[in-house]
Design a protein around this motif. Structure first.
Motif, PDB file in Angstrom:
ATOM      1  N   HIS A  28       0.837  -1.197   0.000  1.00  0.00           N
ATOM      2  CA  HIS A  28       0.000   0.000   0.000  1.00  0.00           C
ATOM      3  C   HIS A  28       0.870   1.245   0.000  1.00  0.00           C
ATOM      4  N   VAL A  29       0.574   2.166  -0.936  1.00  0.00           N
ATOM      5  CA  VAL A  29       1.334   3.405  -1.043  1.00  0.00           C
ATOM      6  C   VAL A  29       0.363   4.582  -1.059  1.00  0.00           C
ATOM      7  N   ALA A  30       0.622   5.572  -0.198  1.00  0.00           N
ATOM      8  CA  ALA A  30      -0.158   6.810  -0.174  1.00  0.00           C
ATOM      9  C   ALA A  30       0.725   7.931  -0.722  1.00  0.00           C
ATOM     10  N   TYR A  31       0.183   8.702  -1.682  1.00  0.00           N
ATOM     11  CA  TYR A  31       0.934   9.748  -2.369  1.00  0.00           C
ATOM     12  C   TYR A  31       0.207  11.075  -2.172  1.00  0.00           C
ATOM     13  N   SER A  32       0.949  12.129  -1.886  1.00  0.00           N
ATOM     14  CA  SER A  32       0.345  13.436  -1.636  1.00  0.00           C
ATOM     15  C   SER A  32       1.001  14.494  -2.506  1.00  0.00           C
ATOM     16  N   ASP A  33       0.140  15.252  -3.228  1.00  0.00           N
ATOM     17  CA  ASP A  33       0.582  16.379  -4.053  1.00  0.00           C
ATOM     18  C   ASP A  33      -0.291  17.573  -3.673  1.00  0.00           C
ATOM     19  N   SER A  34       0.328  18.688  -3.329  1.00  0.00           N
ATOM     20  CA  SER A  34      -0.429  19.841  -2.840  1.00  0.00           C
ATOM     21  C   SER A  34      -1.373  20.416  -3.892  1.00  0.00           C
ATOM     22  N   PHE A  35      -1.110  20.162  -5.190  1.00  0.00           N
ATOM     23  CA  PHE A  35      -2.015  20.626  -6.232  1.00  0.00           C
ATOM     24  C   PHE A  35      -3.318  19.827  -6.235  1.00  0.00           C
ATOM     25  N   GLY A  51       1.435  -1.281  -8.902  1.00  0.00           N
ATOM     26  CA  GLY A  51       0.643  -0.933 -10.073  1.00  0.00           C
ATOM     27  C   GLY A  51      -0.320   0.203  -9.841  1.00  0.00           C
ATOM     28  N   SER A  52      -0.690   0.450  -8.589  1.00  0.00           N
ATOM     29  CA  SER A  52      -1.620   1.534  -8.267  1.00  0.00           C
ATOM     30  C   SER A  52      -1.212   2.180  -6.955  1.00  0.00           C
ATOM     31  N   ILE A  53      -1.513   3.468  -6.846  1.00  0.00           N
ATOM     32  CA  ILE A  53      -1.161   4.235  -5.661  1.00  0.00           C
ATOM     33  C   ILE A  53      -2.362   5.077  -5.249  1.00  0.00           C
ATOM     34  N   GLU A  54      -2.630   5.131  -3.969  1.00  0.00           N
ATOM     35  CA  GLU A  54      -3.685   6.003  -3.460  1.00  0.00           C
ATOM     36  C   GLU A  54      -3.150   7.436  -3.391  1.00  0.00           C
TER      37      GLU A  54
END
Length: 405
Positions: A28-35, A51-54
């Motif tokens: 499980h991967v959580a990704y954060s972008d301020s935009f 293959g997929s990222i939250e």
């Protein structure tokens, strides 16, 4: 495997562009972008081996142009903003060249310019006359956003690829405008054809001249606020099959026609000094993938609503690339193609309740129990209040008070 990091999207040789963060816990991967609402780059997904990222959808930082950021840091006197008109002059009588249902193509061939589409406008000049093209009409006037009703469809293409397309331009622009405009914008936009009260767009000779922000017609132009460099731009306007929806007429009825004498696409472009221009070209030479995310508007029309007290409308099925965020219902009664009725106005239609079913979820969860004739629409007004806050991530500035609806 557990791993967390804050990374920059530029490569190791660059000065740095934009910071993002991720956290991995096993698969499980959580990704954060301020935009907000931006998928992680493919390089990161390959590095993490998933293959997929939250990723987050909420925006915490407004989009800005890369050039403007560079300006604030170093180049206070090296950049100027200019306005250039890309003409598509309709020579002679428009009825001979671009009649109803015709397509009007406006192409920007200057591929060496740094264009800022979010600040572009359509300049449209025309006239209403009787069908003879000479005598002025006496019993009609243009309605609010009449210029948008003159076009059935507008499409923007970048390097020959369709980016955004809008159908039912008139009613779409009106509904979006009611929710989005602030009081200051509403009055300043009278020059664009957004009319209030009994204001008229034409002069005594029935000439009209408007400058319409393209962001009123295309969501891509409203959302994408960065410059676009070294590309071919094309705007395709399709005239409506009738102009009846652009006017309101009082008896005695007159046959009329609307002639468009000039259409200009006014584009804001950026002049760079030598040093930032070289840096920009070096960045382009790296051929890095650039995300151009935006929120598209799509209008669906149910033409013949059955005479029942309850009706279910299956609108569409969305793909994984399209995620519905906002649904704005509107109702009209026998206004289309009737010059005696204002096509930019909506009707209450004695609606008691509206529910949206998205897969297994229902919005809102409870019944609204509306009764506009008895002043029971506070829930609807609260939804209107919340729209600007959620959609634009800012404090709401409302054009309408609940007592005026």
């Amino acid at each position: 495997m557990r791993e967390s990091a804050i990374i920059n999207l530029d490569d190791r040789s660059g000065p740095g562009t934009h910071w993002v963060a991720y956290k991995q816990n096993g698969g499980h991967v959580a990704y954060s972008d301020s935009f907000g609402d931006l998928k992680p780059p493919q390089e990161l997904m390959r590095y993490l081996g998933v293959g997929s990222i939250e990723y987050n959808h909420k925006r915490y930082q407004e989009y800005d142009t890369d050039i403007e950021k560079f300006l604030r840091k170093e180049l206070h006197s090296d950049i100027t903003l200019s306005l250039r008109a890309n003409d598509n002059e309709l020579n002679g009588e428009v009825t001979c060249n671009h009649v109803n249902n015709d397509e009007i193509h406006i192409v920007v061939q200057h591929q060496d310019l740094c264009l800022l589409l979010s600040k572009s406008f359509l300049h449209i000049h025309g006239k209403i006359t009787k069908v003879d093209g000479v005598n002025a009409v006496t019993t009609m006037k243009l309605i609010s956003m009449a210029v948008c009703h003159l076009f059935a469809e507008v499409c923007y293409e970048l390097n020959g690829m369709e980016i955004d397309r809008k159908k039912n331009v008139g009613i779409t622009s009106v509904m979006k405008g009611h929710l989005s405009l602030t009081p200051g914008q509403q009055y300043s936009l009278e020059n664009t054809g957004w009319l209030s009260d009994d204001a008229e767009l034409t002069d005594a000779s029935e000439n009209f001249d408007v400058v319409l922000p393209l962001s009123c017609m295309l969501a891509f132009v409203e959302d994408y606020c960065r410059v676009i460099v070294n590309d071919k731009h094309e705007l395709i306007l399709t005239r409506s099959n009738t102009d009846l929806n652009a006017v309101i007429q009082a008896p005695p009825m007159e046959n009329f026609k609307i002639t468009l004498n000039k259409i200009e696409w006014l584009l804001t472009y950026i002049n760079l000094a030598d040093e930032p221009k070289i840096q920009l070209l070096n960045y382009i030479a790296k051929d890095l993938a650039i995300s151009m995310s935006f929120r598209s508007w799509k209008t669906y029309v149910y033409l013949m609503l059955p005479s029942t007290t309850r009706h279910v409308w299956a609108v569409k099925t969305s793909t994984h690339l399209e995620k519905p965020r906002y649904v704005i219902p509107g109702f009209q009664t026998a206004r289309k193609n009737d010059p005696q009725k204002n096509a930019s106005e909506l009707d209450h239609c004695r609606i008691r309740d509206v529910k949206l079913f998205l897969n297994s979820q229902c919005y809102p969860h409870g019944n609204m129990n509306l009764d506009t004739s008895n002043n029971q629409y506070a829930i609807l007004y609260n939804m209107y209040v919340q729209f600007q806050t959620v959609y634009y991530n800012k404090k709401a500035e409302l054009c309408y008070r609940s007592m005026n609806l």
